[in-house]
Design a protein around this motif. Structure first.
Motif, mmCIF file in Angstrom:
data_model
loop_
_atom_site.group_PDB
_atom_site.id
_atom_site.type_symbol
_atom_site.label_atom_id
_atom_site.label_comp_id
_atom_site.label_asym_id
_atom_site.label_seq_id
_atom_site.Cartn_x
_atom_site.Cartn_y
_atom_site.Cartn_z
ATOM 1 N N HIS A 1 0.819 -1.213 0.000
ATOM 2 C CA HIS A 1 0.000 0.000 0.000
ATOM 3 C C HIS A 1 0.857 1.269 0.000
ATOM 4 N N GLU A 2 2.166 1.129 0.120
ATOM 5 C CA GLU A 2 3.084 2.271 0.055
ATOM 6 C C GLU A 2 3.920 2.239 -1.230
ATOM 7 N N LEU A 3 3.409 1.603 -2.269
ATOM 8 C CA LEU A 3 4.102 1.464 -3.539
ATOM 9 C C LEU A 3 3.526 2.458 -4.543
ATOM 10 N N LYS A 4 4.394 3.293 -5.128
ATOM 11 C CA LYS A 4 3.948 4.273 -6.116
ATOM 12 C C LYS A 4 4.770 4.089 -7.388
ATOM 13 N N ILE A 5 4.069 3.866 -8.502
ATOM 14 C CA ILE A 5 4.722 3.675 -9.797
ATOM 15 C C ILE A 5 4.282 4.809 -10.708
ATOM 16 N N THR A 6 5.247 5.503 -11.288
ATOM 17 C CA THR A 6 4.966 6.619 -12.184
ATOM 18 C C THR A 6 5.417 6.255 -13.591
ATOM 19 N N ASP A 7 4.537 6.441 -14.558
ATOM 20 C CA ASP A 7 4.828 6.191 -15.962
ATOM 21 C C ASP A 7 5.192 7.524 -16.608
ATOM 22 N N LYS A 8 6.429 7.660 -17.069
ATOM 23 C CA LYS A 8 6.879 8.910 -17.673
ATOM 24 C C LYS A 8 6.141 9.252 -18.959
ATOM 25 N N TYR A 9 5.660 8.236 -19.670
ATOM 26 C CA TYR A 9 5.031 8.479 -20.958
ATOM 27 C C TYR A 9 3.541 8.741 -20.870
ATOM 28 N N LYS A 10 2.941 8.566 -19.708
ATOM 29 C CA LYS A 10 1.517 8.838 -19.543
ATOM 30 C C LYS A 10 1.323 10.344 -19.448
#
Length: 64
Positions: A44-53
């Motif tokens: 629940h403390e995992l954050k994934i960011t997509d640079k291309y979104k």
């Protein structure tokens, strides 16, 4: 050092309070990193960011 094209940025907190910050080039590498570190991570403390979104779309995406 050459420039690498990293698409995903992972920011996570471990079960013992450790902080993880890493980059992945593609979805397969992302899934492998998560699978390898799943026992150490607090999901629940995992954050994934997509640079291309597109940023506009991230404002309106649904979060659980």
């Amino acid at each position: 050092m050459g420039k690498t094209a990293c698409r995903y940025t992972i920011s996570a907190i471990g079960k013992g309070g450790e902080m993880y910050y890493t980059y992945c080039r593609d979805k397969q590498e992302l899934k492998k990193w998560i699978a390898d570190n799943q026992d150490k991570l607090s999901t629940h403390e995992l954050k994934i960011t997509d640079k291309y979104k597109k940023t506009f779309l991230t404002w309106f995406s649904l979060k659980n």
